[in-house]
Scaffold this active site. Sequence first.
Site, short mmCIF file in Angstrom:
data_model
loop_
_atom_site.label_atom_id
_atom_site.label_comp_id
_atom_site.label_asym_id
_atom_site.label_seq_id
_atom_site.Cartn_x
_atom_site.Cartn_y
_atom_site.Cartn_z
N LYS A 49 44.59 24.18 73.83
CA LYS A 49 44.88 24.19 72.38
C LYS A 49 43.93 23.24 71.66
O LYS A 49 43.37 23.57 70.61
CB LYS A 49 46.33 23.78 72.12
CG LYS A 49 47.35 24.85 72.51
CD LYS A 49 48.78 24.32 72.52
CE LYS A 49 49.73 25.35 73.10
NZ LYS A 49 51.10 24.84 73.28
N GLN A 93 54.98 19.78 72.48
CA GLN A 93 54.82 20.61 73.68
C GLN A 93 56.11 20.57 74.51
O GLN A 93 56.61 19.49 74.83
CB GLN A 93 53.63 20.09 74.50
CG GLN A 93 53.31 20.93 75.72
CD GLN A 93 52.86 22.36 75.39
OE1 GLN A 93 52.06 22.58 74.49
NE2 GLN A 93 53.39 23.32 76.11
N ASP A 116 55.12 25.72 65.34
CA ASP A 116 55.68 26.71 66.27
C ASP A 116 56.80 27.54 65.64
O ASP A 116 57.31 28.47 66.28
CB ASP A 116 56.24 25.99 67.51
CG ASP A 116 55.19 25.87 68.61
OD1 ASP A 116 54.34 26.77 68.72
OD2 ASP A 116 55.23 24.88 69.36
#
Length: 281
Positions: A49, A93, A116
Amino acid sequence: MAVILDGKTCSKEILEDIKKRVAKMPQKPSIAVILAGEDPASKIYVKNKEKTALELGFTSKVYRLEENVSAEELKNLILNLNRDKDTHAILLQLPLPKHLKSRDFIELIDPGKDVDGFHPINCGKLLTNSNPYAVSCTPKGVIRLLKKYNIEIQGRHAVVIGRSNMVGKPLSVLLLNENATVTMAHSKTKNLSEIAREADILISATGICGLVKKDFVKDGAVVVDVGITRDFEGKIKGDVDFEEVSKTASFITPVPGGVGPMTIAMLMENTLELCLNNAEF
Ligand code: NAD
């Protein structure tokens, strides 16, 4: 033989377009990634990422925290990033180390920086079809890939196997918002193969390698494989028996090279969009 839904090429096009747009922006999109602990898969995901973000001209900062990080320390980091006007997107994460409950921390993230789309405000906005700040990257990537290949969603029967908050549930809602007729299946579903066989669009997101065999798939169905597992040689595998299913499906995603690259492209797109929402240009 089924047409391959080529997520790699599709994501490349999206990323190239983002890069061009970013080059013209006076303020670059910035993403903060929080990685707590030593999960090996998470470390690889975060590295990829960060690499992609930097290639696009974003600012990216990874906050690496010890496995035994306290709830207080993680909470303070998130609250500081919420306040930091130079941080447009925050990615926590997952999974977190075992002593920390992910929901408690997802709910601390400013919904306008929740890249997200996991915050309850964004999930609620998705459910009510009212412009979430961000939509969960993998489900968003699946819909984008279907559209790229002009696959009709409206009025078709979509069966989603898997009901996680990250993938199965938001994907089912996105399909519903696109006017599909949606069936959600999961580990307690009875007669799974019969239900799957009714699908015009069959999406599997379980992490059970080889779950979707030929007898799960109606002739001509579109098959999307979200699953990622590694076999004993470390090779990446999906949920779908690709060799058999690709003989009768109309379209199919490969693993790797299908949904995975779309997920990262959507993460970058979400970061750009959150930046543009906040921008004072
Ligand atoms: P999860 O473990 O949270 O959820 C798995 C779901 O599968 C559950 O809802 C469960 O009910 C269902 N399930 C399990 N066994 C089943 C069975 N035998 N029959 C029917 N349903 C069953 O996982 P997740 O986070 O939703 O991820 C699912 C898979 O997708 C994993 O392999 C994950 O690595 C992968 N994934 C891929 C991407 C990508 O970018 N390609 C992104 C996220 C997740």
